[in-house]
Motif scaffolding. Structure first.
Motif, mmCIF file in Angstrom:
data_model
loop_
_atom_site.group_PDB
_atom_site.id
_atom_site.type_symbol
_atom_site.label_atom_id
_atom_site.label_comp_id
_atom_site.label_asym_id
_atom_site.label_seq_id
_atom_site.Cartn_x
_atom_site.Cartn_y
_atom_site.Cartn_z
ATOM 1 N N GLY A 75 -40.815 -32.645 32.719
ATOM 2 C CA GLY A 75 -40.841 -33.553 31.393
ATOM 3 C C GLY A 75 -39.332 -33.561 30.851
ATOM 4 N N TYR A 76 -38.443 -32.615 31.176
ATOM 5 C CA TYR A 76 -37.053 -32.483 30.656
ATOM 6 C C TYR A 76 -36.131 -33.519 31.324
ATOM 7 N N ALA A 77 -35.160 -33.884 30.477
ATOM 8 C CA ALA A 77 -33.976 -34.594 30.809
ATOM 9 C C ALA A 77 -32.795 -34.356 29.991
ATOM 10 N N GLY A 78 -31.666 -34.657 30.579
ATOM 11 C CA GLY A 78 -30.247 -34.239 29.918
ATOM 12 C C GLY A 78 -29.143 -35.077 30.268
ATOM 13 N N GLU A 79 -28.181 -34.657 30.127
ATOM 14 C CA GLU A 79 -26.790 -35.174 30.368
ATOM 15 C C GLU A 79 -25.768 -34.418 31.351
ATOM 16 N N ASN A 80 -24.747 -35.120 31.544
ATOM 17 C CA ASN A 80 -23.574 -34.566 32.445
ATOM 18 C C ASN A 80 -24.272 -34.129 33.617
ATOM 19 N N SER A 81 -25.021 -34.815 34.425
ATOM 20 C CA SER A 81 -25.769 -34.527 35.523
ATOM 21 C C SER A 81 -24.480 -34.646 36.710
#
Length: 162
Positions: A75-81
Motif C-alpha cells: 500500500g506504499y508509494a513514493g517519489e524519486n523512483s
C-alpha cells in the motif's frame, strides 16, 4: 536441448528455465527507514523477511512493475523512483533479469491488494536494524541481499552513508 562445450567437444542434455523478469523494491521513508515484508515462501517452506517485489508482466516496464508491486504488497508509494540494479538471477540455468528499484519518501496511501497466494506482513525498520538482520542471517534471499547491496552503494554515492 543438447549443449556442446567448445573446449572439450562434449555434449549433454541441458535444461534452461524460462522465468519472467523480476523486480525488487528498496523503499525508504522520509527519515530513512526501509519497508520490508514478511511472507511464507513455498520453496523454503518458511516465512522469509524480504523487500517487496515480484514478476514483471509481459511488456511491462520494470520501473512501473516495481511501483505496482510496492503498492500491491504494502500500500506504499513514493517519489524519486529509479532502477539501481539490473542483473541475472542465475545465468547458469536462467535467461531472465532481476531489477532493483529504489523508491524514496514512501508513505502508505492505500491498503495492500495481495495476490491469492500471498499473506504479507509489512514492517518499517531503521536502516541499521536491516543491516543487523542481514549480518545475522535473518535475511537470506539472495536477490534481496543483492538489492540491499546496491541500495548501500547508491547511498554511498548520493549521501555518503556507509
Amino acid at each position: 536441448s543438447k549443449v556442446r562445450c567448445e573446449r572439450t567437444g562434449k555434449s549433454q542434455d541441458f535444461y534452461k528455465f524460462a522465468f519472467p523478469s523480476w523486480v525488487n523494491v528498496v523503499a525508504t521513508t522520509a527519515i530513512g527507514e526501509l519497508v520490508l515484508i514478511r511472507q511464507y515462501r513455498f520453496g523454503t517452506a518458511r516465512v522469509e523477511l524480504e523487500i517487496p517485489g515480484g514478476a514483471v508482466d509481459d511488456g511491462e516496464d520494470p520501473l512501473a512493475a516495481g511501483l505496482r508491486e510496492l503498492l500491491e504488497e504494502t500500500g506504499y508509494a513514493g517519489e524519486n523512483s529509479r532502477i539501481i540494479c539490473k542483473g541475472c538471477p542465475n545465468p547458469a540455468i536462467q535467461s531472465n533479469l532481476c531489477y532493483t528499484v529504489l523508491v524514496e519518501n514512501v508513505r502508505q496511501i492505500a491498503e495492500p491488494q495481495q495476490d491469492d497466494l500471498e499473506d504479507i506482513e509489512t514492517l518499517i525498520l531503521p536502516r541499521a536494524e536491516v543491516y543487523s538482520l542481514v549480518a545475522g542471517g535473518e535475511i537470506g534471499h539472495g536477490l534481496v541481499l543483492n538489492g540491499l547491496m546496491f541500495y548501500t552503494l547508491e547511498m554511498q554515492k548520493t549521501v555518503g552513508i556507509r
